[in-house]
Design a protein around this motif. Sequence first.
Motif, PDB file in Angstrom:
ATOM      1  N   HIS A   5       0.789  -1.230   0.000  1.00 56.49           N
ATOM      2  CA  HIS A   5       0.000   0.000   0.000  1.00 56.49           C
ATOM      3  C   HIS A   5       0.822   1.282   0.000  1.00 56.49           C
ATOM      4  O   HIS A   5       0.261   2.363  -0.178  1.00 56.49           O
ATOM      5  CB  HIS A   5      -0.956   0.002   1.197  1.00 56.49           C
ATOM      6  N   VAL A   6       2.120   1.207   0.225  1.00 60.28           N
ATOM      7  CA  VAL A   6       3.009   2.359   0.098  1.00 60.28           C
ATOM      8  C   VAL A   6       4.197   1.927  -0.753  1.00 60.28           C
ATOM      9  O   VAL A   6       4.964   1.055  -0.350  1.00 60.28           O
ATOM     10  CB  VAL A   6       3.497   2.873   1.472  1.00 60.28           C
ATOM     11  N   LEU A   7       4.326   2.535  -1.925  1.00 64.45           N
ATOM     12  CA  LEU A   7       5.391   2.179  -2.854  1.00 64.45           C
ATOM     13  C   LEU A   7       6.370   3.340  -2.982  1.00 64.45           C
ATOM     14  O   LEU A   7       5.997   4.504  -2.797  1.00 64.45           O
ATOM     15  CB  LEU A   7       4.811   1.856  -4.239  1.00 64.45           C
ATOM     16  N   ILE A  17       6.986   8.825  -3.191  1.00 63.51           N
ATOM     17  CA  ILE A  17       6.294   7.962  -2.232  1.00 63.51           C
ATOM     18  C   ILE A  17       4.846   7.903  -2.692  1.00 63.51           C
ATOM     19  O   ILE A  17       4.149   8.923  -2.691  1.00 63.51           O
ATOM     20  CB  ILE A  17       6.398   8.508  -0.801  1.00 63.51           C
ATOM     21  N   ARG A  18       4.412   6.713  -3.108  1.00 68.09           N
ATOM     22  CA  ARG A  18       3.095   6.585  -3.732  1.00 68.09           C
ATOM     23  C   ARG A  18       2.158   5.721  -2.892  1.00 68.09           C
ATOM     24  O   ARG A  18       2.485   4.573  -2.549  1.00 68.09           O
ATOM     25  CB  ARG A  18       3.227   5.977  -5.126  1.00 68.09           C
ATOM     26  N   LEU A  19       0.999   6.260  -2.578  1.00 69.69           N
ATOM     27  CA  LEU A  19      -0.039   5.491  -1.906  1.00 69.69           C
ATOM     28  C   LEU A  19      -0.688   4.566  -2.923  1.00 69.69           C
ATOM     29  O   LEU A  19      -1.013   4.991  -4.033  1.00 69.69           O
ATOM     30  CB  LEU A  19      -1.070   6.437  -1.281  1.00 69.69           C
ATOM     31  N   GLY A  56      -0.613   9.803  -5.118  1.00 65.30           N
ATOM     32  CA  GLY A  56      -1.520   8.669  -4.992  1.00 65.30           C
ATOM     33  C   GLY A  56      -1.674   8.040  -6.361  1.00 65.30           C
ATOM     34  O   GLY A  56      -0.731   7.513  -6.934  1.00 65.30           O
ATOM     35  N   GLY A  57      -2.857   8.181  -6.907  1.00 65.66           N
ATOM     36  CA  GLY A  57      -3.130   7.721  -8.259  1.00 65.66           C
ATOM     37  C   GLY A  57      -4.317   8.518  -8.734  1.00 65.66           C
ATOM     38  O   GLY A  57      -4.277   9.747  -8.769  1.00 65.66           O
TER      39      GLY A  57
END
Length: 249
Positions: A5-7, A17-19, A56-57
């Motif tokens: 869930h955190v990439l 840092i991507r959710l 995020g996305g």
Amino acid sequence: MSEQHVLTERDGAILTIRLNRPDKKNALTRAMYNGMAEALSQAAIDESVRVVILAGGTDFTAGNDIKDFAAVGDRPATEPGAAFSFLETILDFEKPVIAAVRGYAVGIGTTMLLHADVVVASETARLQMPFTKLALVPEAGSSVLLPARVGPARANWWFLSGAPISGAEAAQAGLASRAVPDNEVEPVALEMAKQLAALPPGSVAETKRLVKAPHRAMVKEAMAAERVAFAERLRTSEAQEIFAAFLKK
């Protein structure tokens, strides 16, 4: 760190840092807060990282996972919250942070933007701080930072009503640095990150420190007071009834 869930992604000196919990609109769990804090802590000591992008996305984040709120009664009142630990980490982070905001940015999804140095928002993003609707109070030092950023009158209405704010309105008010079409958010954030990464890192860090220094003590004091009030509100019957009703839907 929560690998699912955190990439984290690297592009030269830029760390993203991507959710990555799209099925829940990136609603934040304790593991996700810990993952973001860990990534920031690692970036702080990695000299090859000069800029961090938070992304995020389709959605930035729908805020705290309500299940975590509802379960707070099972944890000691003195236990540090993962969300507040993350906020303290981003407050103390010395390198530039750029937030790329699309879709929903709810609760802490909006207040954490006050700790970013640059915010690139989709014109159609939906920012919202529905604390009163959840029988809660603001956090992240936002009770000090938001009025300073957008003015007391606007901040009061946003806090008290929990009314949604478009990305375009956020930029006009000064909460976001730029508002762009949705498909341009991440490319613009990356281009701005590259500009900052190309500058002398010591000078950039010192400039950030000087900008934040006059309000730092006040923000820390506000965060401490908000933390106590937030924890107290979480445990009220008023809040727990709202969480229970939400989870029944």
